[in-house]
Scaffold this motif. Structure first.
Motif, PDB file in Angstrom:
ATOM      1  N   ILE A 109      46.423  39.514  36.958  1.00 14.77           N
ATOM      2  CA  ILE A 109      47.893  38.829  37.085  1.00 14.77           C
ATOM      3  C   ILE A 109      47.843  38.042  35.811  1.00 14.77           C
ATOM      4  O   ILE A 109      48.593  37.898  34.741  1.00 14.77           O
ATOM      5  N   ALA A 110      46.912  36.810  35.992  1.00 13.77           N
ATOM      6  CA  ALA A 110      46.561  35.965  34.945  1.00 13.77           C
ATOM      7  C   ALA A 110      46.489  36.570  33.603  1.00 13.77           C
ATOM      8  O   ALA A 110      47.013  36.197  32.517  1.00 13.77           O
ATOM      9  N   SER A 111      45.656  37.435  33.383  1.00 10.96           N
ATOM     10  CA  SER A 111      45.330  38.155  32.032  1.00 10.96           C
ATOM     11  C   SER A 111      46.475  38.868  31.725  1.00 10.96           C
ATOM     12  O   SER A 111      46.640  38.885  30.448  1.00 10.96           O
ATOM     13  N   LEU A 148      45.138  31.613  39.283  1.00 16.58           N
ATOM     14  CA  LEU A 148      46.528  31.415  38.681  1.00 16.58           C
ATOM     15  C   LEU A 148      46.819  29.905  38.738  1.00 16.58           C
ATOM     16  O   LEU A 148      47.542  29.486  37.501  1.00 16.58           O
ATOM     17  N   LYS A 149      46.205  29.030  39.564  1.00 21.28           N
ATOM     18  CA  LYS A 149      46.435  27.585  39.420  1.00 21.28           C
ATOM     19  C   LYS A 149      45.645  27.039  38.182  1.00 21.28           C
ATOM     20  O   LYS A 149      46.159  26.125  37.152  1.00 21.28           O
ATOM     21  N   ASN A 156      56.032  32.571  39.033  1.00 17.97           N
ATOM     22  CA  ASN A 156      56.808  33.953  38.807  1.00 17.97           C
ATOM     23  C   ASN A 156      56.508  35.027  37.702  1.00 17.97           C
ATOM     24  O   ASN A 156      57.234  35.831  37.124  1.00 17.97           O
ATOM     25  N   ALA A 157      55.149  34.722  37.692  1.00 21.80           N
ATOM     26  CA  ALA A 157      54.474  35.619  36.573  1.00 21.80           C
ATOM     27  C   ALA A 157      54.625  37.140  36.555  1.00 21.80           C
ATOM     28  O   ALA A 157      54.587  37.791  35.742  1.00 21.80           O
ATOM     29  N   LEU A 158      54.926  37.885  37.811  1.00 25.02           N
ATOM     30  CA  LEU A 158      55.070  39.254  38.090  1.00 25.02           C
ATOM     31  C   LEU A 158      56.556  39.534  37.870  1.00 25.02           C
ATOM     32  O   LEU A 158      56.621  40.791  37.450  1.00 25.02           O
ATOM     33  N   LYS A 159      57.348  38.697  37.519  1.00 19.69           N
ATOM     34  CA  LYS A 159      58.653  39.114  37.317  1.00 19.69           C
ATOM     35  C   LYS A 159      58.616  39.206  35.737  1.00 19.69           C
ATOM     36  O   LYS A 159      59.420  39.860  35.184  1.00 19.69           O
TER      37      LYS A 159
END
Length: 159
Positions: A109-111, A148-149, A156-159
Protein backbone atom coordinates in the motif's frame (compact mmCIF):
# COMPACT_ATOMS: atom_id res chain seq x y z
CA UNK A 1 3.30 -1.55 -12.05
CA UNK A 2 6.76 -2.92 -12.77
CA UNK A 3 8.12 -0.69 -9.99
CA UNK A 4 5.62 -2.15 -7.49
CA UNK A 5 6.58 -5.69 -8.46
CA UNK A 6 10.28 -4.85 -8.09
CA UNK A 7 9.71 -3.33 -4.66
CA UNK A 8 7.70 -6.36 -3.58
CA UNK A 9 10.49 -8.71 -4.65
CA UNK A 10 13.14 -6.53 -3.01
CA UNK A 11 11.08 -6.48 0.19
CA UNK A 12 10.81 -10.27 0.30
CA UNK A 13 14.50 -10.79 -0.49
CA UNK A 14 15.61 -8.21 2.07
CA UNK A 15 13.54 -9.65 4.87
CA UNK A 16 14.18 -13.25 3.96
CA UNK A 17 17.92 -12.62 4.02
CA UNK A 18 17.64 -10.67 7.25
CA UNK A 19 16.71 -13.20 9.87
CA UNK A 20 15.58 -11.57 13.03
CA UNK A 21 15.39 -12.95 16.50
CA UNK A 22 11.91 -14.45 16.69
CA UNK A 23 11.24 -12.51 19.87
CA UNK A 24 11.31 -9.31 17.80
CA UNK A 25 8.58 -10.36 15.40
CA UNK A 26 5.81 -9.43 17.81
CA UNK A 27 7.23 -5.89 17.73
CA UNK A 28 5.75 -5.03 14.33
CA UNK A 29 2.07 -5.09 15.27
CA UNK A 30 0.17 -5.63 18.48
CA UNK A 31 -1.51 -8.98 19.02
CA UNK A 32 -4.91 -7.23 18.83
CA UNK A 33 -4.02 -5.77 15.43
CA UNK A 34 -2.97 -9.17 14.10
CA UNK A 35 -6.13 -10.80 15.50
CA UNK A 36 -8.26 -8.13 13.82
CA UNK A 37 -6.69 -8.81 10.42
CA UNK A 38 -6.59 -12.59 10.83
CA UNK A 39 -10.21 -13.11 9.76
CA UNK A 40 -10.06 -10.47 7.04
CA UNK A 41 -6.89 -11.76 5.40
CA UNK A 42 -7.69 -15.45 5.79
CA UNK A 43 -11.14 -15.02 4.24
CA UNK A 44 -9.79 -12.97 1.31
CA UNK A 45 -6.84 -15.27 0.66
CA UNK A 46 -9.02 -18.39 0.80
CA UNK A 47 -11.45 -16.84 -1.67
CA UNK A 48 -8.62 -15.91 -4.04
CA UNK A 49 -6.99 -19.33 -3.69
CA UNK A 50 -10.22 -21.17 -4.46
CA UNK A 51 -11.74 -18.86 -7.06
CA UNK A 52 -8.75 -17.40 -8.88
CA UNK A 53 -6.17 -20.15 -8.59
CA UNK A 54 -7.86 -23.53 -8.20
CA UNK A 55 -10.75 -22.82 -10.58
CA UNK A 56 -8.31 -21.90 -13.33
CA UNK A 57 -6.33 -25.13 -13.16
CA UNK A 58 -6.88 -27.96 -15.59
CA UNK A 59 -8.48 -31.10 -14.12
CA UNK A 60 -5.09 -32.82 -14.28
CA UNK A 61 -3.39 -29.95 -12.43
CA UNK A 62 -6.17 -29.89 -9.83
CA UNK A 63 -5.80 -33.62 -9.15
CA UNK A 64 -2.03 -33.24 -8.84
CA UNK A 65 -2.43 -30.56 -6.18
CA UNK A 66 -4.99 -32.50 -4.19
CA UNK A 67 -6.25 -31.09 -0.91
CA UNK A 68 -4.31 -28.10 0.37
CA UNK A 69 -4.88 -26.63 3.82
CA UNK A 70 -4.33 -22.92 4.21
CA UNK A 71 -3.28 -21.99 7.73
CA UNK A 72 -3.16 -18.45 9.11
CA UNK A 73 -1.46 -18.31 12.52
CA UNK A 74 -0.65 -14.87 13.91
CA UNK A 75 3.06 -15.74 13.94
CA UNK A 76 4.49 -19.17 13.12
CA UNK A 77 6.32 -20.86 15.99
CA UNK A 78 10.08 -20.53 15.44
CA UNK A 79 9.45 -17.91 12.73
CA UNK A 80 12.70 -15.96 12.34
CA UNK A 81 11.85 -13.58 9.51
CA UNK A 82 8.94 -11.19 9.17
CA UNK A 83 8.07 -12.46 5.68
CA UNK A 84 7.74 -16.19 6.09
CA UNK A 85 5.24 -17.98 3.83
CA UNK A 86 5.92 -21.64 3.23
CA UNK A 87 4.45 -24.97 2.21
CA UNK A 88 4.19 -28.03 4.42
CA UNK A 89 4.00 -31.66 3.44
CA UNK A 90 2.44 -33.32 6.49
CA UNK A 91 -0.31 -32.22 6.26
CA UNK A 92 -0.13 -30.73 2.80
CA UNK A 93 -0.66 -27.04 3.16
CA UNK A 94 0.53 -23.49 3.05
CA UNK A 95 1.30 -21.45 6.16
CA UNK A 96 0.71 -17.73 5.88
CA UNK A 97 1.43 -15.93 9.12
CA UNK A 98 -0.81 -12.91 9.56
CA UNK A 99 2.26 -10.89 10.58
CA UNK A 100 3.79 -11.61 7.17
CA UNK A 101 0.59 -10.86 5.25
CA UNK A 102 -0.02 -7.60 7.15
CA UNK A 103 3.55 -6.39 6.76
CA UNK A 104 3.58 -7.22 3.04
CA UNK A 105 0.16 -5.60 2.57
CA UNK A 106 1.21 -2.40 4.33
CA UNK A 107 4.44 -2.12 2.35
CA UNK A 108 2.54 -2.70 -0.91
CA UNK A 109 0.00 0.00 0.00
CA UNK A 110 2.78 2.42 0.96
CA UNK A 111 4.72 1.70 -2.21
CA UNK A 112 1.69 2.17 -4.45
CA UNK A 113 0.63 5.38 -2.70
CA UNK A 114 4.13 6.86 -2.96
CA UNK A 115 4.41 5.93 -6.63
CA UNK A 116 0.95 7.24 -7.63
CA UNK A 117 1.57 10.50 -5.77
CA UNK A 118 4.95 11.16 -7.37
CA UNK A 119 7.12 10.40 -4.36
CA UNK A 120 10.36 8.45 -4.34
CA UNK A 121 10.29 4.73 -3.73
CA UNK A 122 13.53 5.17 -1.80
CA UNK A 123 11.54 5.77 1.37
CA UNK A 124 10.28 2.19 1.19
CA UNK A 125 13.86 0.94 0.85
CA UNK A 126 14.89 3.18 3.74
CA UNK A 127 12.13 1.69 5.89
CA UNK A 128 13.22 -1.84 5.05
CA UNK A 129 16.82 -0.96 5.95
CA UNK A 130 15.78 0.59 9.25
CA UNK A 131 13.86 -2.55 10.18
CA UNK A 132 16.63 -4.84 9.01
CA UNK A 133 19.45 -3.16 10.91
CA UNK A 134 17.79 -1.78 14.06
CA UNK A 135 16.58 -3.40 17.24
CA UNK A 136 12.93 -2.61 18.11
CA UNK A 137 14.13 -1.37 21.50
CA UNK A 138 15.55 1.71 19.76
CA UNK A 139 12.03 2.84 18.74
CA UNK A 140 9.27 4.42 20.85
CA UNK A 141 7.36 1.75 22.76
CA UNK A 142 10.10 -0.75 21.88
CA UNK A 143 8.20 -1.59 18.69
CA UNK A 144 9.09 -1.30 15.04
CA UNK A 145 7.07 1.50 13.48
CA UNK A 146 4.37 0.02 11.22
CA UNK A 147 5.13 0.84 7.55
CA UNK A 148 2.13 3.09 6.91
CA UNK A 149 2.79 5.16 10.02
CA UNK A 150 6.55 5.29 9.52
CA UNK A 151 6.19 6.39 5.90
CA UNK A 152 3.38 8.85 6.76
CA UNK A 153 0.92 7.22 4.36
CA UNK A 154 -2.58 8.68 4.86
CA UNK A 155 -5.26 6.46 6.39
CA UNK A 156 -7.34 6.81 3.19
CA UNK A 157 -4.46 5.72 0.90
CA UNK A 158 -6.49 2.97 -0.72
CA UNK A 159 -9.08 5.47 -1.90
Amino acid sequence: MRSLIFISIAFIVTFHAASLNASYLDKFYSKNTLKHYQSIYSENIRWNFENLLLKNLTPKERRAIGKVNLTFPLIVPKQNAPINFYATNQPRGILMPILSVKLFDDVAIASAWLMFNGYSQNTVYDYMSIIKYNNPKSFPGHRYPPPLKALQIPANALK
